[in-house]
Structure formats: C-alpha cells, structure tokens
Motif scaffolding. Structure first.
Motif, short mmCIF file in Angstrom:
data_model
loop_
_atom_site.label_atom_id
_atom_site.label_comp_id
_atom_site.label_asym_id
_atom_site.label_seq_id
_atom_site.Cartn_x
_atom_site.Cartn_y
_atom_site.Cartn_z
N LYS A 121 -1.24 -5.87 -18.03
CA LYS A 121 -2.47 -5.20 -17.59
C LYS A 121 -3.01 -5.85 -16.33
CE LYS A 121 -7.14 -4.04 -19.21
NZ LYS A 121 -8.11 -4.18 -20.33
N GLU A 122 -2.94 -7.16 -16.25
CA GLU A 122 -3.43 -7.88 -15.08
C GLU A 122 -2.56 -7.59 -13.86
OE1 GLU A 122 -6.27 -9.99 -13.12
OE2 GLU A 122 -6.30 -9.51 -15.26
N ILE A 123 -1.24 -7.47 -14.07
CA ILE A 123 -0.34 -7.11 -12.96
C ILE A 123 -0.69 -5.72 -12.46
CG2 ILE A 123 2.04 -6.58 -12.35
CD1 ILE A 123 2.92 -8.79 -14.29
N ALA A 124 -0.90 -4.79 -13.38
CA ALA A 124 -1.27 -3.43 -12.99
C ALA A 124 -2.56 -3.44 -12.18
CB ALA A 124 -1.42 -2.55 -14.23
N LYS A 125 -3.56 -4.16 -12.64
CA LYS A 125 -4.84 -4.27 -11.94
C LYS A 125 -4.65 -4.78 -10.52
CE LYS A 125 -9.37 -6.59 -12.48
NZ LYS A 125 -9.32 -7.57 -11.36
N HIS A 126 -3.82 -5.80 -10.36
CA HIS A 126 -3.60 -6.44 -9.07
C HIS A 126 -2.96 -5.45 -8.08
CE1 HIS A 126 -3.31 -10.18 -6.69
NE2 HIS A 126 -2.21 -9.66 -6.19
N PHE A 127 -1.92 -4.76 -8.52
CA PHE A 127 -1.23 -3.82 -7.63
C PHE A 127 -2.10 -2.61 -7.31
CE2 PHE A 127 2.43 -6.36 -8.63
CZ PHE A 127 3.28 -6.20 -7.54
N ILE A 128 -2.87 -2.14 -8.30
CA ILE A 128 -3.77 -1.01 -8.06
C ILE A 128 -4.79 -1.39 -6.99
CG2 ILE A 128 -5.66 0.31 -9.10
CD1 ILE A 128 -3.96 0.25 -11.74
N LYS A 152 0.84 -1.20 0.00
CA LYS A 152 0.00 0.00 0.00
C LYS A 152 0.87 1.25 0.00
CE LYS A 152 -4.01 2.01 2.33
NZ LYS A 152 -4.83 2.05 1.11
N ASN A 153 0.60 2.14 -0.95
CA ASN A 153 1.33 3.41 -1.11
C ASN A 153 2.76 3.24 -1.62
OD1 ASN A 153 -0.89 4.98 -0.30
ND2 ASN A 153 -0.37 4.66 1.86
N LYS A 154 3.19 2.02 -1.93
CA LYS A 154 4.47 1.81 -2.58
C LYS A 154 4.31 2.08 -4.08
CE LYS A 154 6.68 0.11 1.07
NZ LYS A 154 7.85 0.78 1.66
N THR A 155 5.39 2.50 -4.73
CA THR A 155 5.30 2.88 -6.14
C THR A 155 5.84 1.77 -7.03
OG1 THR A 155 5.56 5.19 -5.51
CG2 THR A 155 5.89 4.64 -7.83
N VAL A 156 5.04 1.39 -8.01
CA VAL A 156 5.37 0.26 -8.89
C VAL A 156 5.32 0.73 -10.34
CG1 VAL A 156 4.76 -2.10 -9.53
CG2 VAL A 156 4.25 -1.27 -7.22
N ILE A 157 6.41 0.52 -11.06
CA ILE A 157 6.46 0.79 -12.49
C ILE A 157 6.27 -0.53 -13.23
CG2 ILE A 157 7.91 1.56 -14.43
CD1 ILE A 157 9.34 3.42 -12.43
N ASN A 197 -4.80 6.12 -8.08
CA ASN A 197 -3.46 5.72 -7.66
C ASN A 197 -2.64 5.16 -8.83
OD1 ASN A 197 -5.30 3.53 -7.61
ND2 ASN A 197 -3.91 2.32 -6.32
N ALA A 198 -2.98 5.58 -10.05
CA ALA A 198 -2.22 5.14 -11.22
C ALA A 198 -2.13 6.25 -12.26
CB ALA A 198 -2.87 3.89 -11.84
N ILE A 199 -1.04 6.25 -12.99
CA ILE A 199 -0.87 7.12 -14.14
C ILE A 199 -0.28 6.28 -15.27
CG2 ILE A 199 -0.57 9.25 -12.80
CD1 ILE A 199 2.43 9.00 -13.21
N TYR A 200 -0.29 6.82 -16.48
CA TYR A 200 0.28 6.04 -17.58
C TYR A 200 1.15 6.93 -18.45
CZ TYR A 200 -3.62 7.97 -20.34
OH TYR A 200 -4.52 8.81 -20.96
N PHE A 201 2.13 6.28 -19.08
CA PHE A 201 3.06 6.98 -19.96
C PHE A 201 3.43 6.08 -21.12
CE2 PHE A 201 7.48 7.83 -21.29
CZ PHE A 201 7.31 9.12 -21.77
N SER A 202 3.21 6.56 -22.33
CA SER A 202 3.53 5.78 -23.52
C SER A 202 4.95 6.08 -23.98
CB SER A 202 2.54 6.13 -24.64
OG SER A 202 2.89 5.45 -25.83
N GLY A 203 5.71 5.03 -24.25
CA GLY A 203 7.07 5.21 -24.72
C GLY A 203 7.72 3.89 -25.06
N ASP A 204 8.66 3.92 -25.98
CA ASP A 204 9.40 2.74 -26.43
C ASP A 204 10.43 2.37 -25.37
OD1 ASP A 204 11.01 0.84 -27.62
OD2 ASP A 204 11.38 2.00 -29.45
N ASN A 212 0.80 2.59 -5.72
CA ASN A 212 0.84 3.62 -6.75
C ASN A 212 1.47 3.01 -7.99
OD1 ASN A 212 -0.10 5.63 -4.90
ND2 ASN A 212 1.97 5.74 -4.06
N VAL A 213 0.77 3.05 -9.10
CA VAL A 213 1.21 2.32 -10.29
C VAL A 213 1.43 3.26 -11.46
CG1 VAL A 213 0.52 0.59 -12.01
CG2 VAL A 213 0.08 0.18 -9.58
#
Length: 247
Positions: free
Chosen positions: A17-24, A2-7, A52-59, A29-30
């Motif tokens: 996507k499923e990993i993101a869902k689980h941590f959220i 909880k409140n830890k940041t995960v990239i 508690n999530a944001i997204y960023f598109s990039g190679d 913070n995802v």
C-alpha cells in the motif's frame, strides 16, 4: 515515472500500500492488486480514490490474474513499465512441523505468483524494449535467525532471489531490468500476523538500532524503477541487518 504504468501486487496493506501511495504521488499510473477485495477497495479509498490508479482483486498464484492485470494496464494506460511483485505470505513454523499444504501455500503465493506475473508482463516490455521488474525477498535468505524457524517461507523467498538473477540474465539484452529488494524488519501489519506484538523490540537486529518503515521500501522501489543501469541485484533495505546487530 510520471505517466509510466506500474503494477503492484499485494497492494492492500503494509509495504504494498505504501509503494502504491508513493508511485501515485509521483504521477505514475498505478494498478493495485490484492487477493482480498474488501481490503483492496478500502486501501484505494484510503488513498483518496486517485484518478491515476485502478484496482483489481485476484489470486496472484493463478496465471490468469497476472494476464488480467496486464490487460487492464493496456486498456487504461497503454503500457506496462514496472511490475512490483510485492504479494507474499510469511509465517514461522518449526521445520519438523511443516506439512505439505504449508509448503504448497508458500510456493504458490510467493514463488508462482512472482513467476507468473513476471511472465505476463514481459511480452509487453519486450515490445516496448524497456521495463523494470522489482521482486520482494527478505534479508533472512542470507542472514537467518535461529529463534525464528521459517524454512518453508524462506525456501520460496530464496527461490525469488535466484529467479531475479536468472531473469535479469535472460532479458538484459532487451533492456528489461530485474532486481530484488530484501527488507529487514519493517513496521507493517505482517508483524502482528506472525505474533510480534512489539516490532520495535526487534530494533537490535539492525545496526541502526531501529526497525524500518514501509515508506523506506517504497523509496527503494522507486529508485530501482527509475534506474537504467541496475539489474540482477538484491538490494538490502535493512539497516545493516546482514552486516551485524546492535545489542
């Protein structure tokens, strides 16, 4: 967590996507990343645009993408606690048909993406004296299938397995844990991309006589993220694939 940041890289579909869902859902913070901006935005909306999530598109094969992800983590959440290097590409091709650009593609996304993003997060983890990096490999590195020629992608995935052990060795004294999850056949969009119309037809490759579900990889990732005494390991989440087969 909880409140830890995960990239999480490769978070727009399937396992990522499923990993993101689980941590959220666990209150982390995802930061979700994908090279496909449209799919990434859709995935974020599918998850109900969590606060508690944001997204960023990039190679991810570009070094600056990992650096930007770290900057976003610090600006929005103030720490970088976990990196999950999920982004990757995989497709079979007979060895003698592999071209130089095929090999470059797998090495750039699979290995360089994992390498550079790890390089981006470790300076902050060193400051925190704590961190966890979770790479995604494959059981096929240790248990290949003759009817599934994949020397090019498996070379890059094998390098990730080796990279995990070396990185764990180098930064263990700094309390940075580095592990790999090696999935078996998992129900995800990847299967159709590589020409498998019925993923369940591959159930016999696993002793449990079924394929895996994406949430089972997410659960393994969460376990490793919360563990303080596992590092340098490759964890097979594969229903016994490397032990034998159900036929």
């Amino acid at each position: 967590m909880k409140n830890k940041t995960v990239i999480i890289t490769g978070a727009s579909s399937g396992i990522g996507k499923e990993i993101a869902k689980h941590f959220i859902e666990k209150g982390s913070n995802v930061i979700m990343n994908s090279s496909n901006s449209e799919n990434l935005q859709k995935a974020f909306l599918d998850l109900n645009s969590p606060l508690n999530a944001i997204y960023f598109s990039g190679d991810i094969s570009k070094k600056e993408t990992g650096e930007k992800l770290v900057a976003l983590a610090m600006e929005n959440f103030g720490s970088v606690d976990v990196l999950i290097n999920n982004a990757g590409i995989f497709s079979p091709k007979p060895f003698l048909e592999v071209k130089e650009n095929d090999l470059d593609m797998f090495w750039n996304v699979n290995l360089k993406g994992t390498f550079f993003t790890s390089q981006a997060v470790i300076p902050q983890m060193l400051k925190q004296k704590n961190g966890s990096i979770i790479n995604i490999g494959t059981v096929l590195v240790d248990h290949a299938i003759s009817g599934f020629p994949a020397s090019a992608p498996l070379t890059s995935k094998g390098a990730i397995h080796a990279f995990t052990r070396q990185l764990a060795t180098e930064f263990g004294k700094d309390n940075i844990k580095v592990n790999t999850i090696a999935p078996g056949i998992i129900r995800s969009p990847l299967q159709k991309k590589i020409g498998v119309e019925n993923a369940d037809s591959l159930a016999g490759l696993h002793l449990l006589n079924r394929i895996g579900e994406a949430n089972e990889i997410a659960e393994a990732a969460y376990y490793l993220a919360t563990s303080d005494f596992i590092t340098g390991e490759t964890i097979n989440v594969a229903g016994g694939h490397t032990i034998g087969h159900s036929i």
